[in-house]
Motif scaffolding. Structure first.
Motif, PDB file in Angstrom:
ATOM      1  N   ARG A   1     -11.881   7.260  14.555  1.00 41.43           N
ATOM      2  CA  ARG A   1     -10.676   7.360  13.725  1.00 41.43           C
ATOM      3  C   ARG A   1      -9.521   7.918  14.547  1.00 41.43           C
ATOM      4  O   ARG A   1      -9.743   8.550  15.589  1.00 41.43           O
ATOM      5  N   PRO A   2      -8.303   7.727  14.085  1.00 39.84           N
ATOM      6  CA  PRO A   2      -7.182   8.326  14.819  1.00 39.84           C
ATOM      7  C   PRO A   2      -7.214   9.850  14.725  1.00 39.84           C
ATOM      8  O   PRO A   2      -7.676  10.405  13.714  1.00 39.84           O
ATOM      9  N   ASP A   3      -6.717  10.505  15.768  1.00 44.14           N
ATOM     10  CA  ASP A   3      -6.708  11.976  15.800  1.00 44.14           C
ATOM     11  C   ASP A   3      -5.459  12.499  15.099  1.00 44.14           C
ATOM     12  O   ASP A   3      -4.585  13.105  15.724  1.00 44.14           O
ATOM     13  N   VAL A   4      -5.372  12.218  13.817  1.00 41.42           N
ATOM     14  CA  VAL A   4      -4.255  12.738  13.025  1.00 41.42           C
ATOM     15  C   VAL A   4      -4.828  13.503  11.841  1.00 41.42           C
ATOM     16  O   VAL A   4      -5.966  13.243  11.437  1.00 41.42           O
ATOM     17  N   VAL A   5      -4.046  14.435  11.336  1.00 42.78           N
ATOM     18  CA  VAL A   5      -4.513  15.201  10.178  1.00 42.78           C
ATOM     19  C   VAL A   5      -4.178  14.391   8.925  1.00 42.78           C
ATOM     20  O   VAL A   5      -3.018  14.048   8.681  1.00 42.78           O
ATOM     21  N   TRP A   6      -5.187  14.079   8.147  1.00 44.01           N
ATOM     22  CA  TRP A   6      -4.979  13.317   6.928  1.00 44.01           C
ATOM     23  C   TRP A   6      -4.750  14.260   5.745  1.00 44.01           C
ATOM     24  O   TRP A   6      -5.109  15.449   5.798  1.00 44.01           O
ATOM     25  N   PHE A   7      -4.170  13.704   4.690  1.00 45.42           N
ATOM     26  CA  PHE A   7      -3.977  14.501   3.473  1.00 45.42           C
ATOM     27  C   PHE A   7      -5.338  15.031   3.019  1.00 45.42           C
ATOM     28  O   PHE A   7      -6.327  14.302   3.037  1.00 45.42           O
ATOM     29  N   GLY A   8      -5.351  16.289   2.663  1.00 44.32           N
ATOM     30  CA  GLY A   8      -6.592  16.901   2.205  1.00 44.32           C
ATOM     31  C   GLY A   8      -7.406  17.503   3.341  1.00 44.32           C
ATOM     32  O   GLY A   8      -8.431  18.144   3.091  1.00 44.32           O
ATOM     33  N   GLU A   9      -6.997  17.318   4.583  1.00 47.58           N
ATOM     34  CA  GLU A   9      -7.738  17.891   5.706  1.00 47.58           C
ATOM     35  C   GLU A   9      -7.046  19.166   6.191  1.00 47.58           C
ATOM     36  O   GLU A   9      -5.821  19.314   6.060  1.00 47.58           O
ATOM     37  N   ALA A  10      -7.869  20.024   6.818  1.00 49.94           N
ATOM     38  CA  ALA A  10      -7.305  21.254   7.375  1.00 49.94           C
ATOM     39  C   ALA A  10      -6.575  20.929   8.675  1.00 49.94           C
ATOM     40  O   ALA A  10      -6.948  20.001   9.394  1.00 49.94           O
TER      41      ALA A  10
ATOM     42  N   TYR B   1       0.833  -1.214   0.000  1.00 52.51           N
ATOM     43  CA  TYR B   1       0.000   0.000   0.000  1.00 52.51           C
ATOM     44  C   TYR B   1       0.862   1.256   0.000  1.00 52.51           C
ATOM     45  O   TYR B   1       1.932   1.282   0.597  1.00 52.51           O
ATOM     46  N   ASP B   2       0.359   2.295  -0.615  1.00 46.89           N
ATOM     47  CA  ASP B   2       0.995   3.605  -0.523  1.00 46.89           C
ATOM     48  C   ASP B   2       0.353   4.324   0.670  1.00 46.89           C
ATOM     49  O   ASP B   2      -0.842   4.637   0.624  1.00 46.89           O
ATOM     50  N   PRO B   3       1.132   4.573   1.720  1.00 50.23           N
ATOM     51  CA  PRO B   3       0.538   5.146   2.932  1.00 50.23           C
ATOM     52  C   PRO B   3      -0.168   6.473   2.685  1.00 50.23           C
ATOM     53  O   PRO B   3      -1.153   6.785   3.348  1.00 50.23           O
ATOM     54  N   THR B   4       0.332   7.247   1.704  1.00 48.92           N
ATOM     55  CA  THR B   4      -0.324   8.533   1.468  1.00 48.92           C
ATOM     56  C   THR B   4      -1.736   8.325   0.898  1.00 48.92           C
ATOM     57  O   THR B   4      -2.578   9.204   0.980  1.00 48.92           O
ATOM     58  N   GLN B   5      -1.973   7.137   0.322  1.00 53.54           N
ATOM     59  CA  GLN B   5      -3.317   6.832  -0.189  1.00 53.54           C
ATOM     60  C   GLN B   5      -4.233   6.335   0.930  1.00 53.54           C
ATOM     61  O   GLN B   5      -5.459   6.316   0.789  1.00 53.54           O
ATOM     62  N   LEU B   6      -3.643   5.869   2.022  1.00 50.76           N
ATOM     63  CA  LEU B   6      -4.462   5.384   3.146  1.00 50.76           C
ATOM     64  C   LEU B   6      -4.796   6.510   4.116  1.00 50.76           C
ATOM     65  O   LEU B   6      -5.788   6.428   4.847  1.00 50.76           O
ATOM     66  N   ALA B   7      -3.954   7.533   4.129  1.00 50.46           N
ATOM     67  CA  ALA B   7      -4.114   8.600   5.114  1.00 50.46           C
ATOM     68  C   ALA B   7      -4.997   9.712   4.562  1.00 50.46           C
ATOM     69  O   ALA B   7      -4.592  10.867   4.454  1.00 50.46           O
ATOM     70  N   THR B   8      -6.213   9.348   4.197  1.00 50.75           N
ATOM     71  CA  THR B   8      -7.159  10.350   3.675  1.00 50.75           C
ATOM     72  C   THR B   8      -8.560  10.020   4.192  1.00 50.75           C
ATOM     73  O   THR B   8      -8.869   8.847   4.444  1.00 50.75           O
ATOM     74  N   PRO B   9      -9.418  11.034   4.310  1.00 48.70           N
ATOM     75  CA  PRO B   9     -10.801  10.758   4.724  1.00 48.70           C
ATOM     76  C   PRO B   9     -11.539   9.905   3.702  1.00 48.70           C
ATOM     77  O   PRO B   9     -12.362   9.063   4.061  1.00 48.70           O
ATOM     78  N   GLN B  10     -11.186  10.071   2.425  1.00 46.90           N
ATOM     79  CA  GLN B  10     -11.845   9.268   1.379  1.00 46.90           C
ATOM     80  C   GLN B  10     -11.528   7.795   1.580  1.00 46.90           C
ATOM     81  O   GLN B  10     -12.414   6.934   1.470  1.00 46.90           O
ATOM     82  N   ALA B  11     -10.245   7.497   1.868  1.00 45.74           N
ATOM     83  CA  ALA B  11      -9.851   6.100   2.080  1.00 45.74           C
ATOM     84  C   ALA B  11     -10.589   5.529   3.289  1.00 45.74           C
ATOM     85  O   ALA B  11     -11.045   4.378   3.266  1.00 45.74           O
ATOM     86  N   PHE B  12     -10.726   6.337   4.335  1.00 48.66           N
ATOM     87  CA  PHE B  12     -11.399   5.836   5.546  1.00 48.66           C
ATOM     88  C   PHE B  12     -12.880   5.573   5.263  1.00 48.66           C
ATOM     89  O   PHE B  12     -13.443   4.586   5.722  1.00 48.66           O
ATOM     90  N   ARG B  13     -13.488   6.451   4.473  1.00 54.41           N
ATOM     91  CA  ARG B  13     -14.905   6.236   4.111  1.00 54.41           C
ATOM     92  C   ARG B  13     -15.066   4.952   3.306  1.00 54.41           C
ATOM     93  O   ARG B  13     -15.982   4.182   3.513  1.00 54.41           O
ATOM     94  N   ARG B  14     -14.125   4.766   2.379  1.00 52.08           N
ATOM     95  CA  ARG B  14     -14.189   3.627   1.473  1.00 52.08           C
ATOM     96  C   ARG B  14     -13.836   2.322   2.188  1.00 52.08           C
ATOM     97  O   ARG B  14     -14.478   1.312   1.979  1.00 52.08           O
ATOM     98  N   ALA B  15     -12.808   2.370   3.031  1.00 51.86           N
ATOM     99  CA  ALA B  15     -12.279   1.132   3.626  1.00 51.86           C
ATOM    100  C   ALA B  15     -11.880   1.394   5.086  1.00 51.86           C
ATOM    101  O   ALA B  15     -10.692   1.428   5.413  1.00 51.86           O
TER     102      ALA B  15
END
Ligand code: APR
Length: 256
Positions: free
Chosen positions: A163-172, A46-60
């Motif tokens: 979810r973890p309290d981290v800022v994901w890519f694409g989040e403020a 996996y590419d971690p930058t693809q997992l660290a997004t709200p979209q990824a969390f919604r999807r999977a």
């Protein structure tokens, strides 16, 4: 004392306001791999930058939750290294010292740093994905029981996933933390930039803010970064080697 260390000591000796911006490099010598390091085992595909997004969390949600459980597991044995400790000790020598970190581990706190601004959250904390009671709605998962094979636990207030309290890519970034970091950068006389590639904004903008406001920038990174072109001094060594040497040199000049 070599020349770059002497220059760093000169800059720091007279500074009353110092900010330090840290990134993954500062925790590297504690054994914490960065996102940009190759992942191991199951996660290598996996590419971690693809997992660290709200979209990824919604999807999977389960995949993303498990990825963070894996990262937490990797971090569990980590201890603060000499760089974290030197930064905590430096804080005690400077009237106004602000540590701004992009790291989500807790090694700065554990090393004894006090005035810490966290730009990207804290991986050991969790919150409601829906922020049902305002952002952030923290959830203590130690108090929950759930079927771990089925994915993340549910928020006890609203049943959304936790979810973890981290800022994901694409989040403020957290607004209060960001504005505190911007003002510490704008008022610093010296900024230390430690172990960051300077590739992820808005954190990467902070050295520019400091520079524009007249601060001297000292970078600690064995490699050049995106910020290197604007720094006054680049100390091309690992943070765990260079920061304790800097602290020792300051103590030698001014007393411990
Ligand atoms: N000492 C100092 N610097 C080091 C060391 C070390 N021992 N080891 C590596 N470095 C440097 C690397 O040369 C690199 O420039 O640390 C930097 C790490 O860069 P990144 O992995 O890009 O980390 P960072 O800048 O913190 O990334 C910013 O991006 O991965 C996301 O959200 C995550 O907060 C992170 C953000």
């Amino acid at each position: 004392m070599d020349d770059s260390l002497r220059q760093a000591v000169n800059l720091l000796s007279s500074a009353a306001r110092v900010a330090a911006l840290t990134g993954a490099g500062v925790s590297k010598e504690s054994g914490i791999p960065t996102f940009r390091d190759a992942q191991t085992g199951l996660w290598a595909q996996y590419d971690p930058t693809q997992l660290a997004t709200p979209q990824a969390f919604r999807r999977a949600p389960r995949l993303v939750w498990d990825f963070y459980e894996y990262r937490r597991e990797l971090m569990r044995p980590a201890q603060p290294n000499p760089a974290h400790i030197a930064l905590a000790q430096l804080e005690r020598r400077v009237p106004q010292f602000t540590l701004i970190t992009q790291n989500v581990d807790d090694l700065h706190e554990r090393a004894g740093s006090i005035h810490i601004i966290r730009l990207h959250g804290q991986i050991h904390r969790n919150k409601c994905f829906n922020a049902c009671r305002g952002e952030p709605t923290y959830v203590d998962v130690a108090a929950l029981e759930w079927d771990r094979a089925a994915g993340p636990p549910k928020c006890p207030h609203c049943e959304a996933f936790v979810r973890p309290d981290v800022v994901w890519f694409g989040e403020a970034l957290p607004a209060v933390a960001l504005s505190a970091a911007q003002s510490a950068s704008a008022t610093a006389e010296v900024m230390l930039i430690v172990g960051t590639s300077g590739m992820v904004t808005p954190a990467a903008d902070l050295p520019y803010i400091a520079r524009q406001s007249g601060a001297a920038l000292i970078e600690f990174n064995p490699l050049p970064s995106a910020i290197t072109p604007i720094v006054n001094l680049h100390i091309a060594e690992t943070a765990g080697v260079a920061l304790p040497r800097l602290l020792a040199a300051l103590e030698e000049r001014h007393g411990a």
